[in-house]
Every structure is written in C-alpha cells, then in structure tokens.
Design a protein around this motif. Structure first.
Motif, short mmCIF file in Angstrom:
data_model
loop_
_atom_site.label_atom_id
_atom_site.label_comp_id
_atom_site.label_asym_id
_atom_site.label_seq_id
_atom_site.Cartn_x
_atom_site.Cartn_y
_atom_site.Cartn_z
N PRO A 149 -11.17 15.38 -2.51
CA PRO A 149 -9.65 15.05 -3.34
C PRO A 149 -9.29 14.12 -2.86
O PRO A 149 -8.22 13.84 -3.07
CB PRO A 149 -9.74 15.70 -4.81
CG PRO A 149 -9.80 17.29 -4.04
CD PRO A 149 -10.83 16.76 -2.42
N ILE A 150 -8.80 14.20 -1.37
CA ILE A 150 -8.08 14.34 -0.58
C ILE A 150 -7.65 12.36 -0.43
O ILE A 150 -9.02 11.65 -0.41
CB ILE A 150 -8.22 14.55 1.22
CG1 ILE A 150 -7.75 16.19 0.93
CG2 ILE A 150 -7.26 14.01 1.96
CD1 ILE A 150 -7.55 17.18 2.05
N THR A 151 -6.60 12.31 0.17
CA THR A 151 -6.08 10.74 0.14
C THR A 151 -6.37 10.70 1.62
O THR A 151 -5.30 11.53 2.48
CB THR A 151 -4.62 10.05 -0.86
OG1 THR A 151 -4.50 10.51 -1.91
CG2 THR A 151 -4.86 8.64 -0.15
N PHE A 152 -6.90 9.59 1.90
CA PHE A 152 -7.14 9.21 3.64
C PHE A 152 -7.72 7.90 3.88
O PHE A 152 -7.65 6.91 3.26
CB PHE A 152 -8.13 10.32 4.02
CG PHE A 152 -9.33 10.22 3.64
CD1 PHE A 152 -10.50 8.49 4.38
CD2 PHE A 152 -10.09 10.00 2.21
CE1 PHE A 152 -12.09 8.63 3.56
CE2 PHE A 152 -11.46 10.67 1.47
CZ PHE A 152 -12.32 8.88 2.31
N VAL A 153 -7.27 7.49 5.27
CA VAL A 153 -7.06 6.25 5.39
C VAL A 153 -9.12 5.61 5.97
O VAL A 153 -9.90 6.52 6.68
CB VAL A 153 -6.97 5.72 6.60
CG1 VAL A 153 -7.17 4.46 7.34
CG2 VAL A 153 -4.77 5.88 6.79
N GLY A 154 -9.57 4.78 5.12
CA GLY A 154 -11.27 4.93 5.31
C GLY A 154 -11.51 3.49 5.65
O GLY A 154 -12.12 3.53 6.56
N GLN A 155 -10.16 2.64 6.29
CA GLN A 155 -10.62 1.34 6.41
C GLN A 155 -9.36 0.47 7.35
O GLN A 155 -8.59 0.21 6.65
CB GLN A 155 -11.79 0.27 6.12
CG GLN A 155 -12.14 -0.69 6.73
CD GLN A 155 -12.89 -1.41 5.25
OE1 GLN A 155 -13.62 -1.24 5.09
NE2 GLN A 155 -12.53 -3.58 5.38
N PHE B 102 -4.47 -2.02 5.85
CA PHE B 102 -5.45 -0.58 5.78
C PHE B 102 -5.48 -0.35 4.31
O PHE B 102 -5.68 -0.32 3.44
CB PHE B 102 -4.98 0.18 6.94
CG PHE B 102 -3.93 0.81 6.17
CD1 PHE B 102 -3.72 2.53 6.10
CD2 PHE B 102 -2.45 0.43 6.43
CE1 PHE B 102 -2.44 2.31 4.95
CE2 PHE B 102 -1.14 0.99 6.25
CZ PHE B 102 -1.39 2.09 5.24
N THR B 103 -6.76 0.44 4.13
CA THR B 103 -7.85 0.53 2.84
C THR B 103 -7.03 3.03 3.27
O THR B 103 -6.84 3.11 3.24
CB THR B 103 -8.76 0.85 2.62
OG1 THR B 103 -9.26 -0.42 3.03
CG2 THR B 103 -8.88 1.38 1.25
N LEU B 104 -6.38 2.84 1.53
CA LEU B 104 -6.29 4.37 1.39
C LEU B 104 -7.45 4.98 0.68
O LEU B 104 -7.41 3.83 -1.07
CB LEU B 104 -4.64 4.25 1.30
CG LEU B 104 -3.89 4.69 1.69
CD1 LEU B 104 -2.62 5.43 1.39
CD2 LEU B 104 -4.01 5.80 3.09
N MET B 105 -8.35 5.40 0.88
CA MET B 105 -8.74 5.66 -0.19
C MET B 105 -8.70 7.20 -1.53
O MET B 105 -7.95 7.89 -0.27
CB MET B 105 -10.98 6.89 1.19
CG MET B 105 -10.93 5.47 1.60
SD MET B 105 -11.64 3.80 1.01
CE MET B 105 -13.69 4.57 0.10
N LEU B 106 -8.98 6.86 -2.76
CA LEU B 106 -8.12 7.57 -3.73
C LEU B 106 -9.29 8.13 -4.91
O LEU B 106 -10.62 7.64 -4.50
CB LEU B 106 -7.41 6.11 -4.84
CG LEU B 106 -5.80 5.99 -4.05
CD1 LEU B 106 -5.62 5.21 -4.61
CD2 LEU B 106 -5.30 7.10 -2.98
N ALA B 107 -8.83 9.13 -4.55
CA ALA B 107 -10.52 10.44 -5.54
C ALA B 107 -11.06 9.56 -6.84
O ALA B 107 -11.91 9.12 -7.22
CB ALA B 107 -9.93 11.90 -5.67
N ASN B 108 -10.07 8.70 -7.76
CA ASN B 108 -10.08 8.30 -9.12
C ASN B 108 -9.64 7.12 -9.12
O ASN B 108 -8.11 7.10 -8.91
CB ASN B 108 -11.29 9.32 -10.43
CG ASN B 108 -9.40 10.33 -9.61
OD1 ASN B 108 -8.09 10.11 -10.00
ND2 ASN B 108 -9.32 11.75 -10.09
N GLY C 244 -9.89 8.56 11.52
CA GLY C 244 -8.61 9.49 11.24
C GLY C 244 -7.69 9.93 11.16
O GLY C 244 -7.54 10.39 9.96
N HIS C 245 -7.26 8.55 10.99
CA HIS C 245 -5.84 8.37 10.72
C HIS C 245 -5.14 6.69 11.46
O HIS C 245 -5.83 6.16 12.05
CB HIS C 245 -4.55 9.69 11.34
CG HIS C 245 -4.46 9.21 12.75
ND1 HIS C 245 -5.11 10.09 13.46
CD2 HIS C 245 -3.60 8.87 13.96
CE1 HIS C 245 -4.88 10.32 14.89
NE2 HIS C 245 -3.93 8.82 14.77
N ILE C 246 -4.06 6.76 10.78
CA ILE C 246 -3.34 5.01 11.41
C ILE C 246 -2.32 5.69 11.65
O ILE C 246 -1.32 6.38 11.02
CB ILE C 246 -3.60 4.47 10.61
CG1 ILE C 246 -2.81 3.15 11.24
CG2 ILE C 246 -3.08 4.24 8.97
CD1 ILE C 246 -4.11 1.48 9.94
#
Length: 282
Positions: free
Chosen positions: A7-13, A237-243, A170-172
């Motif tokens: 469920p963590i918000t992270f940088v995907g792309q 850049f893309t932030l990946m959100l759980a739902n 990993g990060h931006i």
C-alpha cells in the motif's frame, strides 16, 4: 519490508526528454543495462524485467539542450536488489572507462553519473532497514566516501549482463524553487511525511518510513525558474497509488491546498509549486 509496492506510495516511472534518441538508447542499453520494451521514431520505453517500464525517453521535435539553474530533475535513482549487483556494475563501469561519483549515505551505498544529456542518475543499494538510525522521526543520512575495497572484496564478479530483473525506481530527487509551499504540496497534498531535513536547503520525504521516495532541494537557487517546456530534462514522473480511493483522497487533498489536478488522456496529472509534473497512477 518492501518500500516499493502497495500500500505504499512510491515512484514508479520517470519520463525524460532527450536531444538525440539514438544516442540515449545506446547509453541506456550499453552503459546502464536497460532493455527496450517499446520504441517509436521519437520515443522508447525502457525496462529491467521485460514488462515494467521504469524509464521512458522521448525526443521532442524542437528540443533544446538542458538549461542550468532551473527546477526539474536533480537525479532519478535505480535501486538494485543486491550488493553484489552494485559491485558488478562498478566493475562494468571500470571496464568501459566510465567516470562516476559515489557515496555512502548510511542507509544506502550509491553511484552517481549523468546520461549524455546531463540528466542525473543514481544507482544504489539499500542497507537493511534494521541498520537505519531513526531519531525523533528523522532518519540519519550522510555523504561519506564509499568503501570500494569492501564493496569489491568478493573478488572479480561475473560480467555485467544488464540491470537485474528486480531493479525498481528507488526514488527521485528534484530541484525546486523553494521549500515551504513545496513541503505543503508533498505532505498535505500527496500525503508523504518528512523523514530528513538537510539544513534549510533540502528535504527528504517518504511513505511507510522509507529513507526517501522523493528528495527536494533548492541547490539551483531559491526562486529558480522552471525550464522551458521543450528543454532536455524531466517530462513527468509517476506516483504509484494503492487504489482509486487513495487517489481520490489525494486529489481532494491537493485541491484543498489550491493545487491543480488535470485529466489528460485518462491520466490524472498534478504539478508541484515548481512546475514538476506528476502522474497519479493506480
């Protein structure tokens, strides 16, 4: 603990603009070890595992070179799965005569370089989170010399065969024009928390107690302008959100602090106060 999955918000792309697609493709395949997933005349999607896009590069028609002293990308950071992978890429860089920087950040061991357009790249591995030192909600990070003799103490590594399939974004780390409104945007708007303050010039933020998913600094100058839209550098850049629920909450939070959210081709895009564009992806 996996800091790069729901469920963590992270940088995907990360999506970059480059001056010469062929030159960049040669670099990203031969030096970094990406595979091409899709390619058109002016763009390419790059992957480590053959299915997940970590980096896209595009060559806009009227592209101009990277501009100095602007907001935008400081670096994006590829996280390798194992310390032996870092040793292998060090050996690979040495064999091809590539110059690069390095650092031990306590939480991680990192290499630094730039692509042919001057877009900054970090390649790193994390130390085990049990070794990270937290105090009053802040994680200790520093810039110490990387111990190459220890890193390479396992002897000669097998030849570099490209990025391991488990590599993630990993990060931006971004150049911004100021930190006060920027902090409000990322904390109150996007829901991250501050995990390290580097004096008055930089801020490190994360979700789920990672050492940082995003770094923010004013090292290009307080009040630095956004680059021209057609200049080399960060596109989005893309932030990946759980739902969807989490995305809707974030959109409402962003609107409540006066940030704009636009829908473009089915994607929800917001911009931080310095003009860095972020895709909110479920």
């Amino acid at each position: 603990m996996n800091f790069h999955r729901e469920p963590i918000t992270f940088v995907g792309q990360v999506n970059l603009k480059v001056e010469n697609l062929q030159r960049s493709l040669a670099f990203y395949q031969q030096v970094i070890g990406f595979k091409v997933l899709e390619q058109t005349e002016r763009s390419a999607s790059l992957t480590a595992d053959g299915k997940t896009v970590l980096l896209s590069i595009q060559q806009p028609e009227n592209i101009i070179p990277k501009q100095g002293k602007t907001t935008g990308l400081y670096h994006y950071a590829l996280l390798l799965p194992n310390r032996s992978d870092l040793a292998r890429i060090v050996q690979h860089f040495a064999e091809i005569g590539l110059r690069f920087g390095s650092s031990d950040h306590l939480v991680s061991e990192a290499l630094y370089l730039s692509d042919p357009d001057g877009n900054g790249i970090e390649i790193y591995i994390d130390r085990d989170p049990s070794e990270w030192n937290w105090k009053n909600g802040e994680v200790a990070m520093t810039v110490d010399p990387l111990n190459f003799s220890d890193l390479l103490s396992g002897g000669k590594q097998p030849a570099w065969e490209g990025l391991p399939a488990e590599t993630v974004m990993g990060h931006i780390h971004l150049h911004v024009s100021e930190l006060k409104k920027t902090e409000e945007f990322y904390i109150k708007g996007l829901g991250f928390e501050v995990v390290n303050r580097f004096g008055s010039q930089a801020l490190f933020i994360s979700d789920g107690k990672y050492h940082h998913h995003i770094g923010l600094n004013t090292w290009n100058g307080v009040g630095a302008p956004a680059p021209a839209p057609n200049s080399v550098g960060l596109e989005t850049f893309t932030l990946m959100l759980a739902n969807e629920e989490k995305r809707n909450n974030i959109i409402n939070q962003l609107k409540s602090i006066g940030a704009s959210v636009a829908e473009e081709n089915g994607s929800f895009i917001t911009s931080d106060p310095s003009g860095n564009r972020i895709i909110l992806k479920v």
